[in-house]
Design an enzyme around this catalytic site. Structure first.
Site, PDB file in Angstrom:
ATOM      1  N   ILE B 104      43.960  74.846 104.689  1.00  0.00           N
ATOM      2  CA  ILE B 104      44.298  76.260 104.533  1.00  0.00           C
ATOM      3  C   ILE B 104      43.041  77.141 104.487  1.00  0.00           C
ATOM      4  CG2 ILE B 104      46.462  75.647 103.356  1.00  0.00           C
ATOM      5  CD1 ILE B 104      45.201  76.572 100.712  1.00  0.00           C
ATOM      6  N   LYS B 105      41.884  76.544 104.232  1.00  0.00           N
ATOM      7  CA  LYS B 105      40.602  77.278 104.196  1.00  0.00           C
ATOM      8  C   LYS B 105      40.711  78.610 103.471  1.00  0.00           C
ATOM      9  CE  LYS B 105      38.502  75.024 108.245  1.00  0.00           C
ATOM     10  NZ  LYS B 105      39.630  74.199 108.746  1.00  0.00           N
ATOM     11  N   ARG B 106      41.354  78.614 102.293  1.00  0.00           N
ATOM     12  CA  ARG B 106      41.438  79.836 101.519  1.00  0.00           C
ATOM     13  C   ARG B 106      40.194  79.992 100.650  1.00  0.00           C
ATOM     14  NH1 ARG B 106      45.354  80.008 104.979  1.00  0.00           N
ATOM     15  NH2 ARG B 106      47.480  80.445 104.299  1.00  0.00           N
TER      16      ARG B 106
END
Lengths: 307, 307
Positions: B104-106
C-alpha cells in the site's frame, strides 16, 4: 484545473482549503445516533456518520471556499464503506462547484503509479467504456520513488487537465529526518523542489503549473526559499492552526501577486464547535460554527499580507 | 506475524511471495465474460473479474507459497468495487493460511498514519465494538515523512503482532534520483536503512523484527550493503523477473541462515499463461500455469544459494 483553482481563489478572495479529515470523535452526537440507528454500530454506520457530517460542513461553507481536501486515510480506516463515503463526499463537493484535492500521498513504480493516477484523476478502460473510480481534481503525491513514480500522474493530468501537489517539505515534526539531509550543501527538499519546478514546466496552465508542491506552514523559512525555487508551482500549505502554523508565518509562501499558495485548515474548521471560541453554537449547529471559523480564518490570513 | 512468515518460508522451503497485481488485460476471456455477463462492463464487473482471477491463482498455489502481496493500486483504479475485491482477496488468501502483505506504500503525518495503520493492520473503534476495515498482516510504508510517519504503524504492529516493510531502495529505474543522493558520503537509502534497523530493535520477533525493508532485486550491490545494515530486518525484494532482477543477483539479500529475504514475483506468476514458455496451458488453465511458474521460480531461486 489549476486555472479553475486560481479563478476560485481570486473570486472568493480566499486562499483557503478546508481539510475534510473526519474522526468519529468530531461528529456530533445527533449525527452519530441517526447513522447508528439506521446502520448499527458498524463500519457502514461510521461511514454514514462521517458522510452526513461532511455534507453539513460543505453545505455551510461552499460559497466561501475554493476547494476542499479530504484526507483519504480518515475514510480508509473504515474500510470499503469508508471509501464509499470518501467518494460520495468528493462527488457532492464537486456538485457544489468546489475543487477537490484528494490528500492521498500515493506514489509507486511507474505501472503502479499509473493505476493510482487513473483511479483518482483519470478514467479506467473497461471494455468499450471508461469509468472514474474516484473523482478528485488534484491529488498529493509522494516523491520518494523519483520521476518514474511521478510522471504517470503528470500524463493523466495532461489528458484530463488535472493536477498534483508533490510532497516537498511536510508539516510534521520529524519531516527533517530525511527531507532536511544535506546533499552537496543543500537539503533534500530543495532537490525535490527543483524537480517539481522542472516537471511543472512541462504541464503549464495559464499562470501556474499543473504540478504544485506541499510545504508545511510550520517551516516558514524554508517556505521562503522554496517559493523562489518553484515560482510557477502552487504551494499547498498544511499545518496552519492545530499543527501550530500562524498567519504571520504564511507571507513567504505567497508570490507578489498574492497568489501561489493555498492554506489548509482541517480540525480548526471542521470541529470548530468543539473549541471554546465557538462553543456557543452548540453541537447541533456545528456547521454554522465551521462557517464562522472559515470567515475568521479568511480575516486572519489577511495578516499574511501585511508586510 | 514475522514469526509466522519465517515459519511458512522454512516449512515450504520457498522465500517467495506472489504479487497479486491484476490488470484487466491479464484476466482470461472466459473469466471476464462471466463477470461482465453478471455485472455488465462496469467497475463492479471488472472487480468481479479480478477477484475470480485471483481466487483461481490462490487455489492453485496456496500450498506452495508462504505469502501473497496484493498491490492495492491495481484494485483502487476500479474505485470502491475494486477495493471490495482487494478486501475479498485478502480475506480469502488468509483463509487459505497465507500471510498477507498489503503493498500500500502509505505514509503520512502521525495522526493520519495512525488511521492507515488502524485501517489496514489494526481495528477501528466504533461505539463499544472494534472492526477491521482491511485485514493485512504486513503493509509497505513510505519513509519520506520520517519517524512520526512510521511510528503509528509500529504501535499498531506491537498491539496486533503484525509488521511493516519500509521502502528503502525501490526497484524502479529512477529510484536513485533521491534515494541515492549522498549525505556525508553515504546514500540516503543507507540512512533510511539505519533507521529501519533502529526502529526494528524496538519490536523484535523471535529472530527477525516486525520492521522489514523493501530493497529492489534490480540493485544487488546495494542489497549486499543493506543486508548488513539491517541484519534483523526481513527484506522484501521486488523486481525479480519482469522488472529484470535475476536469481543469481539475489544471494546478497539473504543471511547466512538462508533466511532474511522474501522475493516477490507478480506478472511472472499471475500471467504465466501469457508467456510462450507456459502457453501450452492455455487461458482456461491459467491457474495451472501459475502453479508451474511458482515451481520453476522455486527451482530458479536455488541458484541464489549456489555461492
Amino acid at each position: 484545473m489549476i486555472n479553475q483553482l486560481v479563478k476560485n481563489i481570486k473570486k472568493l478572495d480566499a486562499p483557503i482549503v478546508v481539510g475534510l479529515d473526519p474522526m468519529l470523535s468530531y461528529v456530533p452526537e445527533h449525527i452519530q445516533k441517526a447513522a447508528f440507528d439506521e446502520y448499527g454500530e458498524t463500519l457502514e454506520g461510521a461511514a454514514e456518520a462521517i458522510w452526513q457530517y461532511n455534507k453539513g460542513i460543505i453545505d455551510s461553507t461552499y460559497d466561501l471556499i475554493p476547494a476542499v481536501k479530504p484526507q483519504i486515510a480518515m475514510y480508509e480506516q473504515f474500510g470499503v464503506p469508508g471509501l464509499a463515503a470518501f467518494q460520495k463526499t468528493c462527488e457532492y463537493a464537486k456538485s457544489k462547484g468546489l475543487v477537490i484535492i484528494g490528500d492521498i500521498k500515493r506514489g509507486d513504480i511507474g505501472s503502479t503509479s499509473k493505476a493510482y493516477a487513473v483511479g483518482h484523476l483519470g478514467q479506467v478502460q473497461i471494455g468499450d467504456k471508461k469509468f472514474s473510480g474516484f473523482c478528485e481534481d488534484f491529488v498529493t503525491v509522494n516523491p520518494y520513488l523519483g520521476s518514474d513514480g511521478v510522471r504517470p500522474f503528470m500524463e493523466v493530468c495532461k489528458e484530463e487537465k488535472k493536477g498534483i501537489f508533490v510532497l516537498v517539505k511536510t508539516s510534521n515534526p520529524s519531516s527533517g529526518e530525511f527531507q532536511d539531509q544535506e546533499i552537496n550543501g543543500r537539503p533534500l527538499y530543495e532537490l525535490v523542489a527543483e524537480k517539481v519546478a522542472s516537471w511543472g514546466e512541462e504541464v503549464m496552465g495559464d499562470d501556474y503549473s499543473y504540478v504544485g508542491a506541499v510545504v508545511g506552514a510550520t517551516y516558514p523559512k524554508m517556505g521562503e526559499i522554496l517559493r523562489k525555487v518553484m515560482p510557477k508551482s502552487y504551494i499547498l500549505v498544511p499545518g496552519y492552526g492545530a499543527q501550530g502554523g500562524q498567519a504571520k508565518d504564511l507571507a513567504p509562501f505567497f508570490n507578489e501577486d498574492g497568489l501561489g499558495a493555498i492554506v489548509n485548515s482541517s480540525r480548526g474548521i471542521i470541529c470548530a464547535y468543539q473549541q471554546e471560541k465557538y462553543s456557543s453554537f452548540g453541537a447541533e449547529n456545528y456547521a454554522d460554527a465551521s462557517r464562522q471559523a472559515v470567515l475568521d480564518m479568511k480575516e486572519d490570513l489577511k495578516q499574511a499580507f501585511v508586510r
